[in-house]
Design a protein around this motif. Structure first.
Motif, PDB file in Angstrom:
ATOM      1  N   ASN A  14     -37.006 -23.745 -65.169  1.00  0.00           N
ATOM      2  CA  ASN A  14     -38.437 -23.600 -64.900  1.00  0.00           C
ATOM      3  C   ASN A  14     -38.875 -22.216 -65.374  1.00  0.00           C
ATOM      4  O   ASN A  14     -38.159 -21.229 -65.154  1.00  0.00           O
ATOM      5  CB  ASN A  14     -38.709 -23.732 -63.392  1.00  0.00           C
ATOM      6  N   VAL A  15     -40.022 -22.155 -66.024  1.00  0.00           N
ATOM      7  CA  VAL A  15     -40.581 -20.853 -66.392  1.00  0.00           C
ATOM      8  C   VAL A  15     -41.961 -20.688 -65.755  1.00  0.00           C
ATOM      9  O   VAL A  15     -42.765 -21.623 -65.754  1.00  0.00           O
ATOM     10  CB  VAL A  15     -40.695 -20.665 -67.924  1.00  0.00           C
ATOM     11  N   GLY A  16     -42.199 -19.520 -65.175  1.00  0.00           N
ATOM     12  CA  GLY A  16     -43.543 -19.131 -64.808  1.00  0.00           C
ATOM     13  C   GLY A  16     -44.208 -18.505 -66.019  1.00  0.00           C
ATOM     14  O   GLY A  16     -43.526 -17.962 -66.907  1.00  0.00           O
ATOM     15  N   VAL A  17     -45.540 -18.557 -66.082  1.00  0.00           N
ATOM     16  CA  VAL A  17     -46.250 -18.034 -67.243  1.00  0.00           C
ATOM     17  C   VAL A  17     -47.381 -17.109 -66.805  1.00  0.00           C
ATOM     18  O   VAL A  17     -48.135 -17.415 -65.881  1.00  0.00           O
ATOM     19  CB  VAL A  17     -46.784 -19.173 -68.142  1.00  0.00           C
ATOM     20  N   LEU A  18     -47.452 -15.959 -67.466  1.00  0.00           N
ATOM     21  CA  LEU A  18     -48.531 -15.000 -67.267  1.00  0.00           C
ATOM     22  C   LEU A  18     -49.415 -15.062 -68.502  1.00  0.00           C
ATOM     23  O   LEU A  18     -48.964 -14.812 -69.622  1.00  0.00           O
ATOM     24  CB  LEU A  18     -47.970 -13.584 -67.073  1.00  0.00           C
ATOM     25  N   VAL A  19     -50.683 -15.390 -68.302  1.00  0.00           N
ATOM     26  CA  VAL A  19     -51.624 -15.594 -69.399  1.00  0.00           C
ATOM     27  C   VAL A  19     -52.520 -14.366 -69.542  1.00  0.00           C
ATOM     28  O   VAL A  19     -53.247 -14.011 -68.605  1.00  0.00           O
ATOM     29  CB  VAL A  19     -52.491 -16.845 -69.147  1.00  0.00           C
ATOM     30  N   ASN A  20     -52.427 -13.726 -70.696  1.00  0.00           N
ATOM     31  CA  ASN A  20     -53.279 -12.570 -71.015  1.00  0.00           C
ATOM     32  C   ASN A  20     -53.220 -11.482 -69.939  1.00  0.00           C
ATOM     33  O   ASN A  20     -54.220 -10.809 -69.667  1.00  0.00           O
ATOM     34  CB  ASN A  20     -54.728 -13.007 -71.252  1.00  0.00           C
ATOM     35  N   ASP A  21     -52.042 -11.328 -69.340  1.00  0.00           N
ATOM     36  CA  ASP A  21     -51.840 -10.319 -68.292  1.00  0.00           C
ATOM     37  C   ASP A  21     -52.854 -10.454 -67.155  1.00  0.00           C
ATOM     38  O   ASP A  21     -53.146  -9.476 -66.450  1.00  0.00           O
ATOM     39  CB  ASP A  21     -51.897  -8.898 -68.876  1.00  0.00           C
ATOM     40  N   GLU A  22     -53.367 -11.654 -66.953  1.00  0.00           N
ATOM     41  CA  GLU A  22     -54.426 -11.881 -65.962  1.00  0.00           C
ATOM     42  C   GLU A  22     -54.067 -12.971 -64.962  1.00  0.00           C
ATOM     43  O   GLU A  22     -54.147 -12.766 -63.750  1.00  0.00           O
ATOM     44  CB  GLU A  22     -55.728 -12.253 -66.682  1.00  0.00           C
ATOM     45  N   LEU A  23     -53.672 -14.135 -65.457  1.00  0.00           N
ATOM     46  CA  LEU A  23     -53.425 -15.302 -64.612  1.00  0.00           C
ATOM     47  C   LEU A  23     -51.938 -15.629 -64.613  1.00  0.00           C
ATOM     48  O   LEU A  23     -51.344 -15.829 -65.676  1.00  0.00           O
ATOM     49  CB  LEU A  23     -54.219 -16.494 -65.146  1.00  0.00           C
ATOM     50  N   TYR A  24     -51.353 -15.706 -63.420  1.00  0.00           N
ATOM     51  CA  TYR A  24     -49.939 -16.057 -63.292  1.00  0.00           C
ATOM     52  C   TYR A  24     -49.794 -17.378 -62.570  1.00  0.00           C
ATOM     53  O   TYR A  24     -50.343 -17.588 -61.482  1.00  0.00           O
ATOM     54  CB  TYR A  24     -49.174 -14.980 -62.526  1.00  0.00           C
ATOM     55  N   TYR A  25     -49.023 -18.278 -63.204  1.00  0.00           N
ATOM     56  CA  TYR A  25     -48.688 -19.568 -62.602  1.00  0.00           C
ATOM     57  C   TYR A  25     -47.171 -19.702 -62.599  1.00  0.00           C
ATOM     58  O   TYR A  25     -46.543 -19.663 -63.666  1.00  0.00           O
ATOM     59  CB  TYR A  25     -49.347 -20.697 -63.392  1.00  0.00           C
ATOM     60  N   PRO A  26     -46.532 -19.853 -61.436  1.00  0.00           N
ATOM     61  CA  PRO A  26     -45.062 -19.802 -61.374  1.00  0.00           C
ATOM     62  C   PRO A  26     -44.361 -21.115 -61.653  1.00  0.00           C
ATOM     63  O   PRO A  26     -43.125 -21.154 -61.615  1.00  0.00           O
ATOM     64  CB  PRO A  26     -44.822 -19.374 -59.930  1.00  0.00           C
ATOM     65  N   GLY A  27     -45.126 -22.195 -61.958  1.00  0.00           N
ATOM     66  CA  GLY A  27     -44.472 -23.495 -62.008  1.00  0.00           C
ATOM     67  C   GLY A  27     -43.927 -23.842 -60.639  1.00  0.00           C
ATOM     68  O   GLY A  27     -44.504 -23.454 -59.613  1.00  0.00           O
ATOM     69  N   ASP A  28     -42.810 -24.531 -60.589  1.00  0.00           N
ATOM     70  CA  ASP A  28     -42.217 -24.911 -59.304  1.00  0.00           C
ATOM     71  C   ASP A  28     -41.182 -23.873 -58.886  1.00  0.00           C
ATOM     72  O   ASP A  28     -39.965 -24.133 -58.853  1.00  0.00           O
ATOM     73  CB  ASP A  28     -41.576 -26.295 -59.405  1.00  0.00           C
ATOM     74  N   SER A  29     -41.678 -22.693 -58.562  1.00  0.00           N
ATOM     75  CA  SER A  29     -40.771 -21.630 -58.143  1.00  0.00           C
ATOM     76  C   SER A  29     -41.547 -20.598 -57.338  1.00  0.00           C
ATOM     77  O   SER A  29     -42.781 -20.615 -57.298  1.00  0.00           O
ATOM     78  CB  SER A  29     -40.130 -20.946 -59.359  1.00  0.00           C
ATOM     79  N   TYR A  30     -40.789 -19.710 -56.727  1.00  0.00           N
ATOM     80  CA  TYR A  30     -41.368 -18.556 -56.036  1.00  0.00           C
ATOM     81  C   TYR A  30     -41.061 -17.268 -56.797  1.00  0.00           C
ATOM     82  O   TYR A  30     -40.964 -16.193 -56.195  1.00  0.00           O
ATOM     83  CB  TYR A  30     -40.807 -18.455 -54.620  1.00  0.00           C
ATOM     84  N   THR A  31     -40.920 -17.358 -58.097  1.00  0.00           N
ATOM     85  CA  THR A  31     -40.574 -16.183 -58.890  1.00  0.00           C
ATOM     86  C   THR A  31     -41.721 -15.195 -58.912  1.00  0.00           C
ATOM     87  O   THR A  31     -42.827 -15.511 -59.345  1.00  0.00           O
ATOM     88  CB  THR A  31     -40.218 -16.578 -60.332  1.00  0.00           C
ATOM     89  N   VAL A  32     -41.449 -13.983 -58.455  1.00  0.00           N
ATOM     90  CA  VAL A  32     -42.423 -12.892 -58.519  1.00  0.00           C
ATOM     91  C   VAL A  32     -42.201 -12.158 -59.842  1.00  0.00           C
ATOM     92  O   VAL A  32     -41.074 -11.729 -60.125  1.00  0.00           O
ATOM     93  CB  VAL A  32     -42.246 -11.921 -57.336  1.00  0.00           C
ATOM     94  N   PRO A  33     -43.227 -12.017 -60.674  1.00  0.00           N
ATOM     95  CA  PRO A  33     -43.034 -11.345 -61.967  1.00  0.00           C
ATOM     96  C   PRO A  33     -42.847  -9.841 -61.786  1.00  0.00           C
ATOM     97  O   PRO A  33     -43.791  -9.118 -61.460  1.00  0.00           O
ATOM     98  CB  PRO A  33     -44.327 -11.671 -62.725  1.00  0.00           C
ATOM     99  N   ASP A  34     -41.634  -9.381 -61.991  1.00  0.00           N
ATOM    100  CA  ASP A  34     -41.311  -7.974 -61.763  1.00  0.00           C
ATOM    101  C   ASP A  34     -42.146  -7.066 -62.652  1.00  0.00           C
ATOM    102  O   ASP A  34     -42.326  -7.314 -63.843  1.00  0.00           O
ATOM    103  CB  ASP A  34     -39.829  -7.715 -62.037  1.00  0.00           C
ATOM    104  N   GLY A  35     -42.647  -5.988 -62.052  1.00  0.00           N
ATOM    105  CA  GLY A  35     -43.366  -4.977 -62.809  1.00  0.00           C
ATOM    106  C   GLY A  35     -44.747  -5.386 -63.250  1.00  0.00           C
ATOM    107  O   GLY A  35     -45.354  -4.709 -64.097  1.00  0.00           O
ATOM    108  N   VAL A  36     -45.280  -6.467 -62.701  1.00  0.00           N
ATOM    109  CA  VAL A  36     -46.586  -6.973 -63.111  1.00  0.00           C
ATOM    110  C   VAL A  36     -47.538  -6.940 -61.914  1.00  0.00           C
ATOM    111  O   VAL A  36     -47.198  -7.413 -60.826  1.00  0.00           O
ATOM    112  CB  VAL A  36     -46.495  -8.417 -63.639  1.00  0.00           C
TER     113      VAL A  36
END
Length: 212
Positions: free
Chosen positions: A117-139
């Motif tokens: 599973n990958v989470g995606v950060l769009v234009n450094d604005e919108l973050y969608y983690p997919g099916d996970s609780y992954t916190v994007p480090d340093g963002v």
């Protein structure tokens, strides 16, 4: 940039004349107005996040559109050209810069395999983690699309995820497995969690949009 929520996990992001589609799956009604699509992101291989029918509809309207997804999707989507991405990758498509995080789907049960599973950060604005609780480090996440309900989701864990991300704005996604009562209850919990960090929670129904 504008994000529009559709049923379950599907999102449409519009920036200028370009459109990005994320996770159009089996619980999502057919999408329209697809001629300006410049990219599709599929976070993982489960059918509530992608279907051949959705991909066919998008690719018919916008031929040659790149589809970014982890290797598991490439294996499952036989006959489709998938650009494989992994955590740490950054790609561009039209007006969109996409940064990928995570690696694994949240555990549903020990009897079931854990898929990529990958989470995606769009234009450094919108973050969608997919099916996970992954916190994007340093963002510093401005806007979070936060999962509301799923076989793998415990609301307390979802609250902790929102607390850890501490977004300025949040709205709920991944919600078609819940009743109306359950959906509203879980949204209320995520609203509380968003507000603890000084953020604002928005209730979006299918077809509702938020300007970012």
């Amino acid at each position: 940039m504008r994000v529009t929520k559709f049923e379950h996990a599907a999102l449409r992001i519009d920036e200028g004349s370009d459109t990005l589609i994320i996770d159009p799956g089996s619980f999502t009604a057919p999408l329209d107005d697809l001629r300006k699509v410049v990219a599709v992101v599929i976070t993982h291989e489960h059918p509530d996040h992608w279907t051949p029918e959705h991909l066919d509809r998008i690719l018919l309207a916008a031929p040659g559109t790149p589809v970014f997804a982890p290797a598991g999707v490439a294996a499952a989507a036989d006959g489709y050209e998938i650009t494989v991405v992994a955590p740490g990758d950054t790609v561009t498509a039209g007006s969109f810069t996409l940064r990928f995080f995570g690696g694994e789907h949240a555990v549903i049960h020990s009897s079931l395999p854990v898929v990529e599973n990958v989470g995606v950060l769009v234009n450094d604005e919108l973050y969608y983690p997919g099916d996970s609780y992954t916190v994007p480090d340093g963002v510093e996440v401005s806007t979070l699309a936060a999962p509301v309900g799923a076989p793998w989701l415990k609301i307390g864990e979802a609250m902790d995820f929102v607390l850890a991300v501490a977004p300025r704005r949040a709205f709920g996604v991944h919600d078609m497995t819940l009743s109306v009562i359950g959906k509203n209850m879980h949204r209320g919990r995520l609203q509380w969690s968003t507000e603890q960090g000084g953020g604002e929670f928005f209730t979006l129904e299918p077809g509702d949009s938020l300007d970012l």
